[in-house]
Design a protein around this motif. Structure first.
Motif, PDB file in Angstrom:
ATOM      1  N   GLY A  30      -9.358  -0.916  -6.514  1.00  0.00           N
ATOM      2  CA  GLY A  30      -9.787  -0.442  -5.207  1.00  0.00           C
ATOM      3  C   GLY A  30      -8.627  -0.363  -4.227  1.00  0.00           C
ATOM      4  O   GLY A  30      -8.521   0.600  -3.458  1.00  0.00           O
ATOM      5  N   PHE A  31      -7.746  -1.362  -4.255  1.00  0.00           N
ATOM      6  CA  PHE A  31      -6.581  -1.354  -3.375  1.00  0.00           C
ATOM      7  C   PHE A  31      -5.676  -0.165  -3.686  1.00  0.00           C
ATOM      8  O   PHE A  31      -5.236   0.560  -2.781  1.00  0.00           O
ATOM      9  N   VAL A  32      -5.399   0.059  -4.962  1.00  0.00           N
ATOM     10  CA  VAL A  32      -4.527   1.164  -5.355  1.00  0.00           C
ATOM     11  C   VAL A  32      -5.170   2.506  -5.005  1.00  0.00           C
ATOM     12  O   VAL A  32      -4.491   3.435  -4.553  1.00  0.00           O
ATOM     13  N   SER A  33      -6.485   2.616  -5.190  1.00  0.00           N
ATOM     14  CA  SER A  33      -7.187   3.857  -4.865  1.00  0.00           C
ATOM     15  C   SER A  33      -7.084   4.176  -3.382  1.00  0.00           C
ATOM     16  O   SER A  33      -6.843   5.324  -2.990  1.00  0.00           O
ATOM     17  N   ARG A  34      -7.277   3.162  -2.546  1.00  0.00           N
ATOM     18  CA  ARG A  34      -7.168   3.378  -1.092  1.00  0.00           C
ATOM     19  C   ARG A  34      -5.733   3.734  -0.706  1.00  0.00           C
ATOM     20  O   ARG A  34      -5.505   4.572   0.177  1.00  0.00           O
ATOM     21  N   ALA A  35      -4.767   3.097  -1.357  1.00  0.00           N
ATOM     22  CA  ALA A  35      -3.367   3.391  -1.051  1.00  0.00           C
ATOM     23  C   ALA A  35      -2.997   4.819  -1.422  1.00  0.00           C
ATOM     24  O   ALA A  35      -2.183   5.466  -0.746  1.00  0.00           O
ATOM     25  N   ALA A  36      -3.590   5.340  -2.508  1.00  0.00           N
ATOM     26  CA  ALA A  36      -3.269   6.690  -2.980  1.00  0.00           C
ATOM     27  C   ALA A  36      -4.107   7.765  -2.300  1.00  0.00           C
ATOM     28  O   ALA A  36      -3.821   8.955  -2.470  1.00  0.00           O
TER      29      ALA A  36
ATOM     30  N   ALA B 282       0.830  -1.209   0.000  1.00  0.00           N
ATOM     31  CA  ALA B 282       0.000   0.000   0.000  1.00  0.00           C
ATOM     32  C   ALA B 282       0.860   1.254   0.000  1.00  0.00           C
ATOM     33  O   ALA B 282       0.572   2.220  -0.719  1.00  0.00           O
ATOM     34  N   MET B 283       1.928   1.268   0.785  1.00  0.00           N
ATOM     35  CA  MET B 283       2.806   2.439   0.823  1.00  0.00           C
ATOM     36  C   MET B 283       3.582   2.588  -0.484  1.00  0.00           C
ATOM     37  O   MET B 283       3.752   3.699  -0.992  1.00  0.00           O
ATOM     38  N   VAL B 284       4.030   1.490  -1.032  1.00  0.00           N
ATOM     39  CA  VAL B 284       4.779   1.541  -2.294  1.00  0.00           C
ATOM     40  C   VAL B 284       3.877   2.067  -3.413  1.00  0.00           C
ATOM     41  O   VAL B 284       4.243   2.982  -4.153  1.00  0.00           O
ATOM     42  N   ALA B 285       2.676   1.484  -3.522  1.00  0.00           N
ATOM     43  CA  ALA B 285       1.754   1.881  -4.584  1.00  0.00           C
ATOM     44  C   ALA B 285       1.266   3.311  -4.390  1.00  0.00           C
ATOM     45  O   ALA B 285       1.198   4.103  -5.345  1.00  0.00           O
ATOM     46  N   GLY B 286       0.931   3.678  -3.151  1.00  0.00           N
ATOM     47  CA  GLY B 286       0.396   5.012  -2.895  1.00  0.00           C
ATOM     48  C   GLY B 286       1.408   6.111  -3.153  1.00  0.00           C
ATOM     49  O   GLY B 286       1.096   7.105  -3.815  1.00  0.00           O
ATOM     50  N   THR B 287       2.642   5.942  -2.642  1.00  0.00           N
ATOM     51  CA  THR B 287       3.647   6.991  -2.840  1.00  0.00           C
ATOM     52  C   THR B 287       4.041   7.108  -4.304  1.00  0.00           C
ATOM     53  O   THR B 287       4.286   8.213  -4.792  1.00  0.00           O
ATOM     54  N   LEU B 288       4.074   5.989  -5.006  1.00  0.00           N
ATOM     55  CA  LEU B 288       4.418   6.048  -6.425  1.00  0.00           C
ATOM     56  C   LEU B 288       3.316   6.727  -7.233  1.00  0.00           C
ATOM     57  O   LEU B 288       3.586   7.564  -8.100  1.00  0.00           O
TER      58      LEU B 288
ATOM     59  N   PHE C 199       4.974  15.136   0.466  1.00  0.00           N
ATOM     60  CA  PHE C 199       5.001  13.690   0.261  1.00  0.00           C
ATOM     61  C   PHE C 199       6.110  13.043   1.108  1.00  0.00           C
ATOM     62  O   PHE C 199       5.915  11.984   1.707  1.00  0.00           O
ATOM     63  N   LEU C 200       7.286  13.685   1.142  1.00  0.00           N
ATOM     64  CA  LEU C 200       8.380  13.167   1.963  1.00  0.00           C
ATOM     65  C   LEU C 200       7.990  13.174   3.437  1.00  0.00           C
ATOM     66  O   LEU C 200       8.297  12.231   4.180  1.00  0.00           O
ATOM     67  N   LEU C 201       7.293  14.238   3.850  1.00  0.00           N
ATOM     68  CA  LEU C 201       6.845  14.329   5.245  1.00  0.00           C
ATOM     69  C   LEU C 201       5.852  13.220   5.567  1.00  0.00           C
ATOM     70  O   LEU C 201       5.858  12.672   6.686  1.00  0.00           O
ATOM     71  N   TYR C 202       5.018  12.870   4.624  1.00  0.00           N
ATOM     72  CA  TYR C 202       4.072  11.758   4.811  1.00  0.00           C
ATOM     73  C   TYR C 202       4.826  10.452   5.027  1.00  0.00           C
ATOM     74  O   TYR C 202       4.481   9.647   5.914  1.00  0.00           O
ATOM     75  N   ASN C 203       5.889  10.228   4.253  1.00  0.00           N
ATOM     76  CA  ASN C 203       6.707   9.028   4.439  1.00  0.00           C
ATOM     77  C   ASN C 203       7.370   9.015   5.814  1.00  0.00           C
ATOM     78  O   ASN C 203       7.435   7.968   6.473  1.00  0.00           O
ATOM     79  N   VAL C 204       7.872  10.176   6.240  1.00  0.00           N
ATOM     80  CA  VAL C 204       8.494  10.274   7.554  1.00  0.00           C
ATOM     81  C   VAL C 204       7.469   9.960   8.645  1.00  0.00           C
ATOM     82  O   VAL C 204       7.756   9.238   9.609  1.00  0.00           O
ATOM     83  N   GLY C 205       6.266  10.511   8.495  1.00  0.00           N
ATOM     84  CA  GLY C 205       5.207  10.247   9.465  1.00  0.00           C
ATOM     85  C   GLY C 205       4.883   8.767   9.552  1.00  0.00           C
ATOM     86  O   GLY C 205       4.689   8.222  10.651  1.00  0.00           O
ATOM     87  N   TRP C 206       4.824   8.090   8.396  1.00  0.00           N
ATOM     88  CA  TRP C 206       4.580   6.638   8.416  1.00  0.00           C
ATOM     89  C   TRP C 206       5.713   5.912   9.128  1.00  0.00           C
ATOM     90  O   TRP C 206       5.476   4.984   9.911  1.00  0.00           O
TER      91      TRP C 206
ATOM     92  N   ASN D 241      -3.135   7.577 -13.264  1.00  0.00           N
ATOM     93  CA  ASN D 241      -2.016   6.985 -12.531  1.00  0.00           C
ATOM     94  C   ASN D 241      -2.430   5.751 -11.741  1.00  0.00           C
ATOM     95  O   ASN D 241      -1.623   4.852 -11.515  1.00  0.00           O
ATOM     96  N   LEU D 242      -3.678   5.710 -11.328  1.00  0.00           N
ATOM     97  CA  LEU D 242      -4.166   4.524 -10.618  1.00  0.00           C
ATOM     98  C   LEU D 242      -4.124   3.299 -11.529  1.00  0.00           C
ATOM     99  O   LEU D 242      -3.766   2.203 -11.101  1.00  0.00           O
ATOM    100  N   PHE D 243      -4.490   3.495 -12.803  1.00  0.00           N
ATOM    101  CA  PHE D 243      -4.432   2.390 -13.755  1.00  0.00           C
ATOM    102  C   PHE D 243      -2.989   1.935 -13.985  1.00  0.00           C
ATOM    103  O   PHE D 243      -2.710   0.732 -14.070  1.00  0.00           O
TER     104      PHE D 243
END
Length: 435
Positions: free
Chosen positions: A397-403, A139-145, A190-197, A384-386
């Protein structure tokens, strides 16, 4: 017929045509032809030929295929791999680990590509296998990408900004300047979001890479120099006034060819594939511009843009209310269209409204591009979701939730841009005043 009713009728016709699977550019030509036949006796063929040719032969569009070609060259050579190898030792010590490479890689590649799809595919093909092998959550890999891949629209040189600048007759160089700080701001969030995770979640705290020492970091720097040097040469030549965007694009292509040749990854196959990719992308965008030019002419004959502008003026909306209304409109359109198509479809009607409200068109360009970025990860059919779905094999649905978290970060960025317009206007005003 009142302008709102007329606009809704043409919109309904356009939606029906698009629903048949017709290309967006062709759909615009069809609706424009219908409007011309209903509201004018002027011959449609000569009007279409004159209007389309005058818009697709503009000198400003010369930079478009060149920037696309530059990105295609880098996409098909080992320079993009060098970018990942150079960023990894510099970023893996941070909370969030190598997820930061998704964001930093997309940010860097955006500055030499201008295409969201090329940025996402190039960085994703390199980072996703490595991140999966190291055990990062899908989820983190797909969402951040998915989120970071949208930066190709905003960070200059941007294909979308070139199209917007041509359509509203504003300086492409000033648009590039205006997009830099908002683009870096979004990348920083976006970087701050990664740090927060990495700090706040158990999975993030458990994910720690082996720390890199200063020797490894110094060894990584030479791998970054080719890409960083190309970015500085292309973008810096525009900002300093040494080169116009078209000249900078030529410099970028020459630099990409030279670097890939020196690296040994340039051959006839990669060159041929890069040229074919450039032709396909340029042809698609040119067809969009042709359809936009013709429907703009047709809408002018109907009087719809003028009537809508007068209608909005009579409503006495404040600038903020108008901007928020347009933001909701584009978020809705983003569920069905990509950013470029949204601009092409709506600018003929929206531009008079924005100018009548006294809104700076350079700022509005950054606003509309940023909202267009949101469209790329707007469920259910963000482009980008596709792309990420195809790369990961997971459900939409998984990619949408991740993003989704990245989507809300973009939404917050739009609000910040509305509240503090100087974020976009400070750099072009400062550099222009200096000149």
């Amino acid at each position: 017929m009142d302008p709102l009713t007329m606009g809704l009728i043409f919109l309904a016709i356009l939606v029906l045509v698009l629903a048949t699977g017709v290309w967006v550019g062709v759909a615009l030509l069809i609706v424009g032809t219908l409007a011309m036949s209903l509201f004018t006796s002027r011959p449609i063929g000569p009007a279409m030929a004159t209007t389309v040719w005058s818009h697709i032969s503009l000198w400003g569009l010369a930079s478009l295929p060149l920037f696309i070609w530059m990105g295609e060259i880098l996409f098909r050579t080992r320079l993009s791999r060098s970018l990942f190898d150079g960023l990894s030792p510099l970023l893996r010590n941070w909370p969030g680990g190598l997820l930061h490479v998704n964001v930093a890689g997309c940010t860097a590649f955006s500055a030499i590509s201008g295409s969201s799809a090329a940025t996402l595919l190039t960085v994703g093909k390199i980072t996703m296998p490595e991140l999966k092998k190291r055990g990062y959550p899908d989820a983190m890999v797909a969402g951040t990408l998915a989120g970071a891949g949208t930066l190709g629209l905003l960070i200059p040189p941007s294909i979308t900004m070139i199209i917007y600048g041509i359509m509203v007759q504003e300086s492409i160089a000033r648009l590039f300047m205006a997009g830099l700080i908002p683009g870096l701001m979004l990348a920083g969030l976006f970087l701050l979001y990664n740090v927060g995770w990495g700090v706040l979640t158990p999975a993030g705290r458990a994910m720690r890479e082996n720390p890199s020492d200063w020797r490894e970091k110094l060894h990584a720097l030479p791998k970054l120099l080719p890409v960083v040097g190309l970015i500085v040469a292309v973008v810096g030549s525009i900002y300093t006034g040494i080169a116009a965007p078209t000249e900078a694009a030529v410099l970028g292509v020459a630099g990409a060819l030279l670097l890939s040749a020196l690296q040994g990854s340039l051959n006839m196959q990669s060159l041929r594939e890069s040229l074919m990719g450039t032709v396909r992308t340029t042809a698609m965008i040119t067809l969009l511009l042709a359809g936009s030019a013709f429907i703009t002419l047709a809408m002018g004959f109907t009087g719809l843009p003028r009537d809508l502008a007068e209608w909005v003026v009579d409503m006495e909306l404040s600038r903020t209310a108008l901007i928020l209304s347009l933001m909701m409109l584009y978020m809705l359109l983003g569920c069905f269209l990509d950013g470029i198509s949204m601009i092409v479809l709506t600018i003929a009607v929206v531009e008079p409204l924005v100018r009548a409200a006294g809104i700076d068109m350079i700022w509005f360009g950054i606003f509309i591009v940023l909202v267009g970025e949101m469209a790329l990860i707007t469920p259910p059919i963000g482009f980008n979701l596709f792309l990420v779905q195809n790369m990961t094999g997971r459900s939409l649905g998984f990619v949408s939730r991740a993003a989704a978290p990245l989507f809300f970060i973009m939404f917050a960025s739009v609000i910040i841009l509305i509240a503090v317009p100087e974020i976009a206007l400070w750099l072009p005003e400062t550099l222009t005043a200096r000149d």
